[in-house]
Design an enzyme around this catalytic site. Structure first.
Site, mmCIF file in Angstrom:
data_model
loop_
_atom_site.group_PDB
_atom_site.id
_atom_site.type_symbol
_atom_site.label_atom_id
_atom_site.label_comp_id
_atom_site.label_asym_id
_atom_site.label_seq_id
_atom_site.Cartn_x
_atom_site.Cartn_y
_atom_site.Cartn_z
ATOM 1 N N GLU A 1 1.450 -13.078 -6.142
ATOM 2 C CA GLU A 1 0.738 -11.832 -5.839
ATOM 3 C C GLU A 1 0.319 -11.133 -7.118
ATOM 4 O OE1 GLU A 1 2.656 -9.358 -3.003
ATOM 5 O OE2 GLU A 1 3.518 -11.025 -1.883
ATOM 6 N N THR B 1 -1.185 -5.720 -4.055
ATOM 7 C CA THR B 1 -1.068 -7.074 -4.597
ATOM 8 C C THR B 1 -1.962 -8.022 -3.817
ATOM 9 O OG1 THR B 1 0.799 -7.625 -3.153
ATOM 10 C CG2 THR B 1 1.323 -6.740 -5.349
ATOM 11 N N ILE C 1 -3.938 -5.886 -9.995
ATOM 12 C CA ILE C 1 -4.937 -5.718 -11.054
ATOM 13 C C ILE C 1 -4.954 -4.263 -11.507
ATOM 14 C CG2 ILE C 1 -7.379 -6.031 -11.654
ATOM 15 C CD1 ILE C 1 -7.523 -8.039 -9.297
ATOM 16 N N ASN D 1 -3.041 -11.521 -2.614
ATOM 17 C CA ASN D 1 -2.306 -12.774 -2.405
ATOM 18 C C ASN D 1 -3.223 -13.989 -2.504
ATOM 19 O OD1 ASN D 1 -0.784 -10.547 -1.175
ATOM 20 N ND2 ASN D 1 0.633 -12.159 -0.551
ATOM 21 N N LYS E 1 14.506 -9.862 -9.521
ATOM 22 C CA LYS E 1 15.860 -9.382 -9.271
ATOM 23 C C LYS E 1 15.882 -8.420 -8.090
ATOM 24 C CE LYS E 1 15.471 -5.878 -12.886
ATOM 25 N NZ LYS E 1 15.412 -5.851 -14.327
ATOM 26 N N HIS F 1 -6.854 -1.919 -12.224
ATOM 27 C CA HIS F 1 -8.206 -1.379 -12.091
ATOM 28 C C HIS F 1 -8.306 -0.779 -10.695
ATOM 29 C CE1 HIS F 1 -12.518 -0.971 -12.608
ATOM 30 N NE2 HIS F 1 -12.675 -1.497 -11.399
ATOM 31 N N LYS G 1 0.837 -1.200 0.000
ATOM 32 C CA LYS G 1 0.000 0.000 0.000
ATOM 33 C C LYS G 1 0.872 1.250 0.000
ATOM 34 C CE LYS G 1 -4.433 -1.746 1.259
ATOM 35 N NZ LYS G 1 -4.970 -2.745 2.159
HETATM 36 P P1 ADP Z 1 -1.658 -7.627 1.593
HETATM 37 O O1 ADP Z 1 -0.313 -7.557 2.240
HETATM 38 O O2 ADP Z 1 -2.725 -8.104 2.539
HETATM 39 O O3 ADP Z 1 -1.634 -8.417 0.305
HETATM 40 P P2 ADP Z 1 -1.699 -5.199 0.005
HETATM 41 O O4 ADP Z 1 -1.227 -3.883 0.529
HETATM 42 O O5 ADP Z 1 -0.808 -5.906 -0.982
HETATM 43 O O6 ADP Z 1 -2.045 -6.118 1.239
HETATM 44 O O7 ADP Z 1 -3.117 -4.953 -0.637
HETATM 45 C C1 ADP Z 1 -3.754 -6.007 -1.312
HETATM 46 C C2 ADP Z 1 -5.264 -5.971 -1.141
HETATM 47 O O8 ADP Z 1 -5.787 -4.745 -1.675
HETATM 48 C C3 ADP Z 1 -5.928 -7.070 -1.937
HETATM 49 O O9 ADP Z 1 -6.046 -8.265 -1.188
HETATM 50 C C4 ADP Z 1 -7.287 -6.476 -2.271
HETATM 51 O O10 ADP Z 1 -8.228 -6.797 -1.269
HETATM 52 C C5 ADP Z 1 -7.031 -4.971 -2.289
HETATM 53 N N1 ADP Z 1 -6.958 -4.363 -3.632
HETATM 54 C C6 ADP Z 1 -7.662 -3.247 -3.997
HETATM 55 N N2 ADP Z 1 -7.407 -2.888 -5.253
HETATM 56 C C7 ADP Z 1 -6.511 -3.800 -5.751
HETATM 57 C C8 ADP Z 1 -5.886 -3.965 -7.049
HETATM 58 N N3 ADP Z 1 -6.120 -3.098 -8.058
HETATM 59 N N4 ADP Z 1 -5.043 -5.020 -7.218
HETATM 60 C C9 ADP Z 1 -4.800 -5.877 -6.192
HETATM 61 N N5 ADP Z 1 -5.372 -5.771 -4.957
HETATM 62 C C10 ADP Z 1 -6.214 -4.751 -4.724
HETATM 63 MG MG MG Z 2 -0.159 -8.064 -1.146
#
Ligand code: ADP
Ligand code: MG
EC number: 2.7.1.26
Length: 147
Positions: A78, A26, A81, A28, A106, A83, A20
């Site tokens: 991971e 991403t 998307i 998972n 890498k 969008h 974030k």
């Molecule tokens: P985590 O460490 O739990 O994977 P992230 O910071 O990687 O947290 O955020 C991933 C979460 O954000 C996803 O599980 C999903 O619920 C949400 N999310 C919202 N928009 C997206 C997007 N465009 N692509 C991937 N995940 C997204």
């Molecule tokens: Mg993630």
């Protein structure tokens, strides 16, 4: 060799490693989905199509690799998307088809270079997914849902 690769699973919480903060979310997959990947699949960055629940099909990039925090014993997968979603979708079913390979994993000397590499991967993936051979997988029966 393994492409296209189809899989789906429930979105689980990641490691909170701050994707974030990177500005690159991403989603998972659970370890069962990761464990089902062919053992000889190369680690690195791939691109393809993704759908959350029964929503629209979007472009995505996915990284497959070893999480160093788990002493290299746990592979992760991971998906980012391309969008903007209104809210998180933990617990929803994420369906993906991986259509192509971008580059191996890498190391980067700085966070900035990591982020710019991923931004580059995203742009490259968007371009390649517009090719007819990749666009047709967006319409694959795999993504069919009863209306
Ligand atoms: P985590 O460490 O739990 O994977 P992230 O910071 O990687 O947290 O955020 C991933 C979460 O954000 C996803 O599980 C999903 O619920 C949400 N999310 C919202 N928009 C997206 C997007 N465009 N692509 C991937 N995940 C997204
Ligand atoms: Mg993630």
């Amino acid at each position: 060799r393994h492409l296209p690769y189809f899989c789906w699973g429930q979105v689980v919480r990641g490691f909170g490693r701050g994707s974030k903060q990177l500005g690159i979310l991403t989603a998972n997959f659970p370890k069962q989905v990761v464990g089902n990947l062919p053992a000889d699949v190369s680690t690195g960055f791939y691109y393809g199509w993704a759908r959350v629940g029964s929503g629209d099909v979007h472009k995505m990039v996915v990284s497959i690799g070893w999480n160093p925090y788990y002493k290299n014993t746990k592979k992760s997968m991971e998906t980012h998307i391309m969008h903007t979603f209104k809210e998180d979708f933990y617990g929803e079913i994420l369906s993906v088809v991986i259509v192509g390979y971008l580059r191996p994993e890498k190391n980067f000397d700085s966070l900035e270079s990591l982020i710019s590499a991923i931004r580059g991967d995203i742009e490259e993936a968007k371009k390649r997914l517009d090719l007819p051979e990749h666009l047709k997988l967006k319409e694959d029966n795999f993504f069919w849902v009863p209306k």
